[in-house]
Design a protein around this motif. Structure first.
Motif, mmCIF file in Angstrom:
data_model
loop_
_atom_site.group_PDB
_atom_site.id
_atom_site.type_symbol
_atom_site.label_atom_id
_atom_site.label_comp_id
_atom_site.label_asym_id
_atom_site.label_seq_id
_atom_site.Cartn_x
_atom_site.Cartn_y
_atom_site.Cartn_z
ATOM 1 N N ASP A 15 1.055 -1.077 0.014
ATOM 2 C CA ASP A 15 -0.059 -0.026 -0.265
ATOM 3 C C ASP A 15 0.931 1.330 -0.143
ATOM 4 N N ASP A 16 0.704 2.181 -0.624
ATOM 5 C CA ASP A 16 1.350 3.428 -0.765
ATOM 6 C C ASP A 16 0.348 4.416 -0.797
ATOM 7 N N GLU A 17 0.140 5.196 0.134
ATOM 8 C CA GLU A 17 -1.045 6.072 0.496
ATOM 9 C C GLU A 17 -0.669 7.160 1.090
ATOM 10 N N GLY A 18 -1.226 8.395 1.035
ATOM 11 C CA GLY A 18 -1.203 9.787 1.691
ATOM 12 C C GLY A 18 -0.639 10.670 0.794
ATOM 13 N N PRO A 19 -0.459 12.040 1.021
ATOM 14 C CA PRO A 19 -0.142 12.963 0.107
ATOM 15 C C PRO A 19 1.285 13.056 -0.054
ATOM 16 N N ARG A 20 1.555 13.067 -1.398
ATOM 17 C CA ARG A 20 2.765 13.082 -1.790
ATOM 18 C C ARG A 20 3.851 14.175 -1.358
ATOM 19 N N THR A 34 5.553 -14.059 10.360
ATOM 20 C CA THR A 34 4.113 -14.706 10.109
ATOM 21 C C THR A 34 2.965 -13.635 10.103
ATOM 22 N N ALA A 35 3.317 -12.403 10.185
ATOM 23 C CA ALA A 35 2.462 -11.397 10.175
ATOM 24 C C ALA A 35 2.120 -10.881 8.757
ATOM 25 N N ASN A 36 1.627 -9.775 8.758
ATOM 26 C CA ASN A 36 1.227 -9.040 7.473
ATOM 27 C C ASN A 36 1.132 -7.542 7.734
ATOM 28 N N ARG A 37 0.849 -6.833 6.379
ATOM 29 C CA ARG A 37 0.870 -5.280 6.676
ATOM 30 C C ARG A 37 -0.289 -4.636 7.414
ATOM 31 N N HIS A 38 -1.210 -5.615 7.663
ATOM 32 C CA HIS A 38 -2.467 -4.931 8.336
ATOM 33 C C HIS A 38 -1.941 -4.833 9.767
ATOM 34 N N ARG A 39 -0.888 -5.200 10.338
ATOM 35 C CA ARG A 39 -0.387 -5.041 11.782
ATOM 36 C C ARG A 39 -0.473 -3.601 11.954
ATOM 37 N N TRP A 40 -0.501 -2.587 10.743
ATOM 38 C CA TRP A 40 -0.164 -1.595 10.787
ATOM 39 C C TRP A 40 -1.465 -0.578 10.572
ATOM 40 N N ASP A 41 -2.522 -1.179 10.558
ATOM 41 C CA ASP A 41 -3.909 -0.530 9.983
ATOM 42 C C ASP A 41 -4.011 0.875 11.061
ATOM 43 N N HIS A 42 -3.768 0.792 12.160
ATOM 44 C CA HIS A 42 -4.148 2.057 13.095
ATOM 45 C C HIS A 42 -3.051 3.063 12.703
ATOM 46 N N GLN A 43 -1.772 2.725 12.538
ATOM 47 C CA GLN A 43 -0.791 3.698 12.047
ATOM 48 C C GLN A 43 -1.058 4.300 10.544
ATOM 49 N N MET A 44 -1.440 3.406 9.690
ATOM 50 C CA MET A 44 -1.760 3.951 8.264
ATOM 51 C C MET A 44 -2.955 4.778 8.280
ATOM 52 N N ALA A 45 -3.829 4.352 8.995
ATOM 53 C CA ALA A 45 -4.931 5.380 9.077
ATOM 54 C C ALA A 45 -4.521 6.668 9.459
ATOM 55 N N HIS A 46 -3.784 6.840 10.716
ATOM 56 C CA HIS A 46 -3.403 7.962 11.335
ATOM 57 C C HIS A 46 -2.555 9.032 10.686
ATOM 58 N N PHE A 47 -1.381 8.256 9.777
ATOM 59 C CA PHE A 47 -0.237 9.205 9.310
ATOM 60 C C PHE A 47 -0.589 9.310 7.871
ATOM 61 N N ALA A 48 -1.383 8.504 7.127
ATOM 62 C CA ALA A 48 -1.905 8.852 5.833
ATOM 63 C C ALA A 48 -2.439 10.104 5.618
ATOM 64 N N LYS A 49 -3.076 10.625 6.510
ATOM 65 C CA LYS A 49 -3.844 11.924 6.489
ATOM 66 C C LYS A 49 -2.997 12.887 6.121
ATOM 67 N N THR A 50 -1.869 13.034 6.574
ATOM 68 C CA THR A 50 -0.833 14.234 6.246
ATOM 69 C C THR A 50 0.584 13.864 5.640
ATOM 70 N N ALA A 246 -3.042 2.684 19.915
ATOM 71 C CA ALA A 246 -3.056 4.074 20.004
ATOM 72 C C ALA A 246 -2.006 4.717 20.725
ATOM 73 N N GLU A 247 -1.787 3.931 21.741
ATOM 74 C CA GLU A 247 -0.105 4.270 22.390
ATOM 75 C C GLU A 247 1.034 4.348 21.387
ATOM 76 N N LEU A 248 1.016 3.242 20.533
ATOM 77 C CA LEU A 248 2.103 3.164 19.818
ATOM 78 C C LEU A 248 2.132 4.171 18.921
ATOM 79 N N THR A 249 0.923 4.519 18.459
ATOM 80 C CA THR A 249 0.826 5.504 17.399
ATOM 81 C C THR A 249 1.337 7.003 18.012
#
Length: 256
Positions: A15-20, A34-50, A246-249
């Motif tokens: 996934d490549d998201e957020g403003p360039r 054994t994980a995947n990129r969705h481990r970062w869903d919370h961080q992705m949603a937060h940071f991709a805004k800016t 949330a704490e990690l973000t």
């Protein structure tokens, strides 16, 4: 929408998201064993805004194909191949567990490209007592599903909902056995502890207090060698991105 890139016989999903033109260089999130990129869903949603945010499923994990990878260096090569494809020259690395090992490998090989680095529940060398080492070696001899379930179960702090843990066990079981076992060996062989003093970029080490996979004392041993490191301990186990998202973000937000 996720995209794919062919790299050395593997289709890497990312996934490549957020403003360039967002604030700061892109954030690059690298998940663990054994994980995947969705481990970062919370961080992705937060940071991709800016700002621009990139995450991928490592080879053989999640929606990415490919097997036969036997070293952390090979996985680091995949991450760099993706960033080269996206023409991302400089970035902030955020790696969880094995993803932190990959991040350190990249920072040592290409320090000019890493602006900052965040290691989440990760270390520079896995150190065990003789007894613990024998237990770990013996664990590879039990049936694969039992081996995987035991490792995922103990990754969470006491009290974490059992049904959610079972979901993560089921998701991990989708990772091919060859990938799981070869990378288990790669992590045990990983050792950059004597070199982390070469990593001059500002580094945040975030760790779960209850992490028994990679215990806090091992992380602190590594932290002492970093020239420019900040340590944050959170009341969680080894799976910080999903146990306390949330704490990690918040910790990441303050650092980057």
């Amino acid at each position: 929408m996720p995209e794919q890139l062919e790299v050395d016989g593997a289709a890497l999903t990312y996934d490549d998201e957020g403003p360039r033109d967002g604030a700061g260089v892109p954030l690059v999130f690298v998940h663990g064993w054994t994980a995947n990129r969705h481990r970062w869903d919370h961080q992705m949603a937060h940071f991709a805004k800016t700002r621009r945010v990139i995450r991928l499923d490592l080879r053989g994990h999640g929606d990415s194909s490919g097997a036969g990878v036997r070293t952390i260096e090979e996985l680091a090569g995949d991450v760099l191949a993706l960033l080269d494809h996206l023409k991302v020259e400089r970035f902030v690395l955020v790696g969880h567990s094995m993803g932190g090992m990959i991040s350190q490998t990249i920072a040592l090989a290409h320090p000019e490209r890493v602006e900052r680095m965040v290691l989440v529940n990760s270390i520079g060398r896995m150190v065990y007592s003789r007894g613990r080492g024998l237990v770990m070696a013996a664990s590879t001899l039990v049936p694969f599903k039992l081996f995987l379930a035991a490792n995922i179960q103990r990754a969470f702090a006491p009290g974490y909902p059992r049904e959610e843990i079972r979901e993560y066990i089921r998701a991990s079981a989708d990772t091919p056995k060859e990938v799981v076992m070869t990378l288990y060996g790669a992590m045990r062989a990983f050792d950059v502890l004597d070199r982390v003093g070469e990593i001059r970029v500002p580094t945040l080490l975030v760790h779960g207090y209850h992490d028994i996979q990679l215990p806090v004392p091992q992380m602190l041993r590594m932290a002492k060698a970093y020239p420019d490191a900040v340590v944050r301990i959170i009341d969680a186990g080894h799976e910080l991105p999903v146990e306390k998202p949330a704490e990690l973000t918040e910790a990441l937000d303050r650092f980057v």
